[in-house]
Design a protein around this motif. Structure first.
Motif, PDB file in Angstrom:
ATOM      1  N   ALA A  66       0.831  -1.211   0.000  1.00 41.15           N
ATOM      2  CA  ALA A  66       0.000   0.000   0.000  1.00 41.15           C
ATOM      3  C   ALA A  66       0.862   1.256   0.000  1.00 41.15           C
ATOM      4  CB  ALA A  66      -0.931  -0.010   1.209  1.00 41.15           C
ATOM      5  N   SER A  67       2.018   1.220   0.666  1.00 41.09           N
ATOM      6  CA  SER A  67       2.882   2.407   0.699  1.00 41.09           C
ATOM      7  C   SER A  67       3.487   2.698  -0.675  1.00 41.09           C
ATOM      8  CB  SER A  67       3.986   2.245   1.747  1.00 41.09           C
ATOM      9  OG  SER A  67       4.753   1.086   1.470  1.00 41.09           O
ATOM     10  N   THR A  68       3.736   1.664  -1.476  1.00 36.08           N
ATOM     11  CA  THR A  68       4.224   1.878  -2.841  1.00 36.08           C
ATOM     12  C   THR A  68       3.148   2.571  -3.668  1.00 36.08           C
ATOM     13  OG1 THR A  68       5.656  -0.059  -2.743  1.00 36.08           O
ATOM     14  CG2 THR A  68       5.075   0.734  -4.930  1.00 36.08           C
ATOM     15  N   ASP A 102       0.870   7.189  -6.369  1.00 37.45           N
ATOM     16  CA  ASP A 102      -0.316   8.048  -6.498  1.00 37.45           C
ATOM     17  C   ASP A 102       0.027   9.505  -6.173  1.00 37.45           C
ATOM     18  OD1 ASP A 102      -1.854   5.859  -7.189  1.00 37.45           O
ATOM     19  OD2 ASP A 102      -2.899   5.732  -5.260  1.00 37.45           O
ATOM     20  N   ALA A 103       0.828   9.723  -5.136  1.00 35.91           N
ATOM     21  CA  ALA A 103       1.206  11.096  -4.757  1.00 35.91           C
ATOM     22  C   ALA A 103       2.048  11.742  -5.856  1.00 35.91           C
ATOM     23  CB  ALA A 103       1.961  11.090  -3.427  1.00 35.91           C
ATOM     24  N   GLN A 104       2.932  10.971  -6.482  1.00 40.22           N
ATOM     25  CA  GLN A 104       3.699  11.504  -7.605  1.00 40.22           C
ATOM     26  C   GLN A 104       2.759  11.929  -8.731  1.00 40.22           C
ATOM     27  OE1 GLN A 104       6.588   8.040  -7.876  1.00 40.22           O
ATOM     28  NE2 GLN A 104       7.825   9.717  -8.667  1.00 40.22           N
ATOM     29  N   PHE A 115       4.150  14.917 -11.062  1.00 35.28           N
ATOM     30  CA  PHE A 115       5.556  14.560 -11.201  1.00 35.28           C
ATOM     31  C   PHE A 115       5.884  13.478 -12.224  1.00 35.28           C
ATOM     32  CE2 PHE A 115       5.428  16.190  -6.786  1.00 35.28           C
ATOM     33  CZ  PHE A 115       6.307  17.235  -6.950  1.00 35.28           C
ATOM     34  N   PRO A 116       4.958  12.668 -12.718  1.00 34.14           N
ATOM     35  CA  PRO A 116       5.369  11.532 -13.541  1.00 34.14           C
ATOM     36  C   PRO A 116       6.276  11.880 -14.719  1.00 34.14           C
ATOM     37  CG  PRO A 116       3.099  11.264 -12.954  1.00 34.14           C
ATOM     38  CD  PRO A 116       3.516  12.638 -12.480  1.00 34.14           C
ATOM     39  N   LEU A 117       5.837  12.698 -15.635  1.00 32.49           N
ATOM     40  CA  LEU A 117       6.628  13.018 -16.819  1.00 32.49           C
ATOM     41  C   LEU A 117       6.696  14.532 -16.969  1.00 32.49           C
ATOM     42  CD1 LEU A 117       5.827   9.980 -17.220  1.00 32.49           C
ATOM     43  CD2 LEU A 117       6.053  10.415 -19.639  1.00 32.49           C
ATOM     44  N   MET A 118       7.372  15.172 -16.042  1.00 29.25           N
ATOM     45  CA  MET A 118       7.416  16.635 -15.987  1.00 29.25           C
ATOM     46  C   MET A 118       8.016  17.265 -17.241  1.00 29.25           C
ATOM     47  SD  MET A 118       8.736  17.037 -12.108  1.00 29.25           S
ATOM     48  CE  MET A 118       9.892  15.701 -12.316  1.00 29.25           C
ATOM     49  N   GLY A 119       8.943  16.570 -17.886  1.00 30.29           N
ATOM     50  CA  GLY A 119       9.591  17.124 -19.055  1.00 30.29           C
ATOM     51  C   GLY A 119       8.794  16.942 -20.333  1.00 30.29           C
ATOM     52  N   ALA A 120       7.674  16.219 -20.250  1.00 25.24           N
ATOM     53  CA  ALA A 120       6.853  16.034 -21.445  1.00 25.24           C
ATOM     54  C   ALA A 120       6.222  17.360 -21.848  1.00 25.24           C
ATOM     55  CB  ALA A 120       5.769  14.992 -21.183  1.00 25.24           C
ATOM     56  N   ALA A 121       5.971  17.496 -23.126  1.00 22.99           N
ATOM     57  CA  ALA A 121       5.387  18.732 -23.664  1.00 22.99           C
ATOM     58  C   ALA A 121       4.014  18.995 -23.053  1.00 22.99           C
ATOM     59  CB  ALA A 121       5.268  18.629 -25.185  1.00 22.99           C
ATOM     60  N   GLY A 139       0.330   9.961 -15.911  1.00 27.36           N
ATOM     61  CA  GLY A 139       0.579   8.946 -14.898  1.00 27.36           C
ATOM     62  C   GLY A 139      -0.629   8.081 -14.580  1.00 27.36           C
ATOM     63  N   ARG A 140      -1.713   8.240 -15.321  1.00 23.43           N
ATOM     64  CA  ARG A 140      -2.870   7.369 -15.111  1.00 23.43           C
ATOM     65  C   ARG A 140      -2.570   5.964 -15.616  1.00 23.43           C
ATOM     66  NH1 ARG A 140      -7.083   8.648 -18.176  1.00 23.43           N
ATOM     67  NH2 ARG A 140      -5.983  10.130 -19.493  1.00 23.43           N
TER      68      ARG A 140
END
Length: 181
Positions: free
Chosen positions: A32-34, A39-41, A46-52, A113-114
């Motif tokens: 659950a902590s993973t 989920d928080a990311q 935060f997942p793909l911040m550099g994406a357009a 990040g979905r």
């Protein structure tokens, strides 16, 4: 930093608790902590911040995205942080080589990040020697031009199955007819 501090125990829990598989449902579950950390990311963008930005990302430069990722990764091992690293690779390949329909269908959910992505590269007989692959992709006649059936084996596919996202996009390297890979 708050993200890292809030989820500082995610690594220890992931080390102490192996993923589980429920034979009745066919689901693989991680601690659950993973899931809370991933989920928080996602919720923090935060997942793909550099994406357009047109793909759903923040449009950060490589340097800025790397700086933020270095802080975020302090709170997670490569095993946990790897879910979005592989997703980034999958999204980049689809953006560079996908059809317009594939880009419309896959990019936004991956960048947001979905969905998460994997890279199925290695094979039992070849290890990491990608030039020695046997797996083949054969076109399936369904009326669509982009459907293939894979024949062969893959191994070491990190993030192959889990309960951290709505969907998992598997990109596999395979030979297509006589054209190579």
């Amino acid at each position: 930093e708050a993200l890292v501090e809030t989820h500082a125990n995610a690594d220890a829990a992931a080390d102490a608790q192996e993923p589980t598989w429920d034979a009745a449902t066919g689901r693989v579950s991680l601690p659950a902590s993973t899931k809370a950390f991933v989920d928080a990311q996602r919720d923090g963008g935060f997942p793909l911040m550099g994406a357009a930005t047109e793909d759903g990302g923040l449009g950060l430069s490589f340097t800025a995205a790397s700086a933020v990722n270095s802080v975020v990764s302090c709170g997670a091992t490569s095993g946990i942080a790897g879910f979005y690293a592989l997703t980034h690779c999958a999204a980049n390949l689809i953006k560079a080589h996908g059809t317009p329909q594939q880009k419309d269908a896959f990019l936004a959910p991956l960048v947001e990040g979905r969905w998460t992505g994997t890279m199925a590269l290695s094979e039992p007989h070849a290890g990491s020697s990608l030039s020695d692959l046997y797996a083949k992709a054969k076109r399936v006649e369904t009326g669509r031009s982009d459907e293939y059936r894979l024949q062969g084996q893959k191994m070491w596919t990190s993030g192959y199955d889990h309960d951290l996202s709505e969907n998992i996009v598997h990109l596999a390297r395979a030979r297509v007819g006589d054209r190579g890979m």
